[in-house]
Design an enzyme around this catalytic site. Structure first.
Site, mmCIF file in Angstrom:
data_model
loop_
_atom_site.group_PDB
_atom_site.id
_atom_site.type_symbol
_atom_site.label_atom_id
_atom_site.label_comp_id
_atom_site.label_asym_id
_atom_site.label_seq_id
_atom_site.Cartn_x
_atom_site.Cartn_y
_atom_site.Cartn_z
ATOM 1 C CG ASN A 150 -6.901 -11.183 6.525
ATOM 2 O OD1 ASN A 150 -5.798 -10.936 6.057
ATOM 3 N ND2 ASN A 150 -8.001 -10.937 5.864
ATOM 4 C CD GLU A 248 -5.565 -4.910 -3.719
ATOM 5 O OE1 GLU A 248 -6.739 -4.767 -3.319
ATOM 6 O OE2 GLU A 248 -5.244 -4.823 -4.912
ATOM 7 C CB CYS A 282 -10.323 -7.459 3.337
ATOM 8 S SG CYS A 282 -9.821 -8.560 2.000
ATOM 9 C CD GLU A 462 -1.949 -6.939 -5.001
ATOM 10 O OE1 GLU A 462 -2.355 -7.968 -4.455
ATOM 11 O OE2 GLU A 462 -1.070 -6.210 -4.527
HETATM 12 P P1 NDP Z 1 -1.881 -3.773 9.148
HETATM 13 O O1 NDP Z 1 -2.061 -2.625 8.228
HETATM 14 O O2 NDP Z 1 -1.757 -3.509 10.587
HETATM 15 O O3 NDP Z 1 -0.602 -4.629 8.736
HETATM 16 C C1 NDP Z 1 -0.386 -5.149 7.457
HETATM 17 C C2 NDP Z 1 1.098 -5.408 7.274
HETATM 18 O O4 NDP Z 1 1.786 -4.162 7.252
HETATM 19 C C3 NDP Z 1 1.705 -6.206 8.412
HETATM 20 O O5 NDP Z 1 2.700 -7.051 7.905
HETATM 21 C C4 NDP Z 1 2.284 -5.116 9.283
HETATM 22 O O6 NDP Z 1 3.272 -5.572 10.151
HETATM 23 C C5 NDP Z 1 2.821 -4.165 8.233
HETATM 24 N N1 NDP Z 1 3.052 -2.793 8.681
HETATM 25 C C6 NDP Z 1 2.578 -2.176 9.788
HETATM 26 N N2 NDP Z 1 3.062 -0.907 9.861
HETATM 27 C C7 NDP Z 1 3.837 -0.723 8.773
HETATM 28 C C8 NDP Z 1 4.605 0.380 8.274
HETATM 29 N N3 NDP Z 1 4.663 1.551 8.905
HETATM 30 N N4 NDP Z 1 5.278 0.228 7.114
HETATM 31 C C9 NDP Z 1 5.214 -0.941 6.438
HETATM 32 N N5 NDP Z 1 4.540 -2.020 6.879
HETATM 33 C C10 NDP Z 1 3.840 -1.920 8.023
HETATM 34 O O7 NDP Z 1 -3.095 -4.768 8.831
HETATM 35 P P2 NDP Z 1 -3.457 -6.090 9.590
HETATM 36 O O8 NDP Z 1 -2.307 -7.020 9.563
HETATM 37 O O9 NDP Z 1 -4.075 -5.734 10.905
HETATM 38 O O10 NDP Z 1 -4.562 -6.694 8.612
HETATM 39 C C11 NDP Z 1 -5.903 -6.373 8.674
HETATM 40 C C12 NDP Z 1 -6.262 -5.317 7.632
HETATM 41 O O11 NDP Z 1 -5.926 -5.785 6.335
HETATM 42 C C13 NDP Z 1 -7.750 -5.053 7.598
HETATM 43 O O12 NDP Z 1 -7.966 -3.670 7.508
HETATM 44 C C14 NDP Z 1 -8.203 -5.731 6.317
HETATM 45 O O13 NDP Z 1 -9.364 -5.191 5.747
HETATM 46 C C15 NDP Z 1 -7.010 -5.543 5.442
HETATM 47 N N6 NDP Z 1 -7.018 -6.509 4.359
HETATM 48 C C16 NDP Z 1 -7.247 -6.080 3.074
HETATM 49 C C17 NDP Z 1 -7.329 -6.987 2.030
HETATM 50 C C18 NDP Z 1 -7.554 -6.536 0.631
HETATM 51 O O14 NDP Z 1 -7.339 -7.345 -0.276
HETATM 52 N N7 NDP Z 1 -7.966 -5.321 0.382
HETATM 53 C C19 NDP Z 1 -7.184 -8.420 2.265
HETATM 54 C C20 NDP Z 1 -6.916 -8.758 3.635
HETATM 55 C C21 NDP Z 1 -6.841 -7.829 4.647
HETATM 56 P P3 NDP Z 1 2.840 -5.899 11.678
HETATM 57 O O15 NDP Z 1 1.928 -7.079 11.600
HETATM 58 O O16 NDP Z 1 4.095 -6.188 12.348
HETATM 59 O O17 NDP Z 1 2.160 -4.668 12.200
#
Ligand code: NDP
Length: 482
Positions: A150, A248, A282, A462
């Protein structure tokens, strides 16, 4: 077509197996570049390089580490236009947002942590003349940094910068949905003279690359930002290996509007806190609670301005306020959440539909900013993260009632409160169960403050010096004085 490369041991390299994934431009639904479909072999090479570089980098004087990082920060600033364009095309966000928020913040992350490490000190405790205790802080080792799509460069650098400032070396994985700015960052790191192996970027799927980083025995620390479900999976794998974890995760943030707010400021900021980046932040406030005496007035004004001001369109057009959502599957997920809201009895005040643009953009992934009213607080729509341009609104009658609503989800990342009553603001802030409470503002934050959520929004913090504590390991030394 451009092929993105991995950045391993200081060089840009193809994935070992030679496989690639299509990278879509969400604005028009067309493939515009190819991403390495890396696997465990690529991760193994990256971890090997990071491990080999670790002792030298950890022993490099902080001033030298800081100088290189400041150069990276300068180069990000210098390349602002190029990076912003790449981020907008990769992600679908308005170019203006990438230019004013995402990329400047990525430069600020490097600048902040480069200078911060120079002032990070550890503690000493004197035991009334009998002993002195002091705490040494050493970099943990190879840090695994995994980030979402995002705010691609902003969140990626938010992890990488404190890690390398603290003396860790890094194996990082950006989301495969938005890899371009991470690739450009590799080029910048090479130009800035970052030693080989200090930062390694492996592109590819989460279930392959992310999982291989998480499970790797030579990666003792994982900093992850992403969905709550993925966070749980990472914790399941990493916890029995006793890895340090920062998670996070998602949010379902309340935006509480009291009748004594500054009405104009509250409406104006609520437009942003609801729909900035197509609601894919988020920290967006997706549950809007409005005190009953101003409910009708606020609702009317908010819905009218949403329809009038938030134009959906080509992300590269300066007039566009709402660009494309990140992918076709994400668009379908958001639209299905809107259907669920309707089935739960929600009334759509505006939006609620996919937007079909014309010409080159006819196959892009656009959703009209959507406001829904009439839902009970405990329905699925008000409990689960949608992560799109969709908010719910409902009235409340008392402070106690709205606090109960605010704290009623499994998330606790952020919250927003609008009131001109100072005492009430502090009282409500104290009672909200979330990592951050914004009073009369949104998305404003001093980088020195700890950042993170509670409950399903994550563990660990963080930001600020908390990040240095995470990327270093304390060792206490106790010397007897007699
Ligand atoms: P995901 O959890 O789908 O993916 C996050 C990252 O993890 C991606 O790089 C993804 O790769 C990777 N990933 C997926 N499966 C695994 C696994 N089994 N082991 C290790 N890594 C893995 O989140 P999104 O990318 O869809 O992002 C949106 C989410 O992030 C929302 O829920 C949002 O709220 C949260 N978010 C939280 C923030 C915070 O600061 N708390 C800030 C920004 C977003 P791939 O893309 O290839 O699946």
């Amino acid at each position: 077509m451009q092929k993105i490369k991995n950045y391993i041991n200081g060089a840009l390299v193809d994935p070992k197996a030679g496989l690639y994934i299509d990278n879509y431009n969400p604005a028009n639904g067309k493939v515009y570049s190819l991403i390495p479909d890396s696997d465990t072999d690529d991760v193994q090479m990256a971890v090997g390089a990071a491990k080999a570089a670790f002792s030298t980098w950890a022993a490099t004087p902080k001033e030298k580490r800081a100088r290189i990082m400041l150069k990276i920060s300068d180069l990000i600033e210098k390349n602002l236009d190029r990076l912003a364009l790449a981020e907008s095309i990769d992600n679908g966000k308005p170019l203006s947002l990438a230019k004013t928020v995402d990329i400047p913040r990525a430069a600020a992350n490097f600048h902040f942590y480069a200078t911060g490490i120079l002032h990070f000190s550890s503690e000493a405790h004197s035991m009334e003349g009998s002993a002195i205790n002091y705490t040494l802080r050493d970099a943990v080792g190879v840090a695994g940094c995994i980030s979402p799509w995002n705010l691609p460069l902003y969140l990626f650098t938010w992890k990488i910068a404190p890690a390398i400032a603290a003396g860790c070396t890094v194996v990082a994985k950006p989301s495969e949905i938005t890899p371009m700015t991470a690739f450009l960052l590799s080029e910048i790191c090479i130009e800035a003279g970052l030693p080989a192996g200090v930062l390694n970027i492996v592109h590819g799927y989460g279930h392959k690359v992310g999982a291989a980083i998480t499970v790797h025995p030579d990666v003792p620390l994982i900093s992850f930002t992403g969905g709550t479900k993925t966070g749980a999976e990472i914790a399941r794998v990493a916890a029995p290996m006793f890895k340090k974890l920062s998670l996070e995760l998602g949010g379902k943030n309340p935006n509480i509007i009291f009748a004594d707010c500054d009405f104009e400021k509250a409406v104006k900021t609520t437009l942003q806190s609801s729909f900035a980046n197509q609601g894919q932040i988020c920290l967006c406030g997706s549950r809007i609670y409005i005190e009953r005496s101003i409910y009708e007035k606020f609702k009317t004004e908010f819905a009218e301005r949403t329809k009038k001001l938030l134009t959906v369109g080509n992300p590269l057009d300066e007039k566009t306020k709402i660009g494309a959502v990140v992918s076709k599957s994400h668009m379908e997920k958001i639209l299905s959440c809107i259907e669920t809201a309707k089935q739960e009895g929600g009334k759509i005040l505006c939006g609620g539909n996919q937007v079909k643009l014309e010409g080159d953009f006819k196959d892009g992934y656009y959703i009209a900013p959507t406001i829904i009213e009439g839902l009970p607080n405990d329905c699925k729509t008000n409990k689960e993260e949608i992560f799109g341009p969709v908010v719910t609104i409902m009235p409340f009658d008392s402070e106690q009632e709205v606090l109960q609503y605010a704290n009623s989800t499994n998330y606790g990342l952020a919250s927003i409160v609008w009131t001109e009553n100072l005492t009430k603001a502090h009282r409500v802030a104290e009672k909200i169960h979330a990592g951050i409470v914004w009073i009369n503002c949104w998305l404003l934050r001093d980088l020195r403050t700890p950042f993170g959520g509670v409950k399903g929004s994550g563990v660990g913090r963080e930001g600020g010096f908390e990040a240095f504590q995470f990327f270093t390991e304390p060792k206490n030394v106790c010397i007897k004085l007699n």
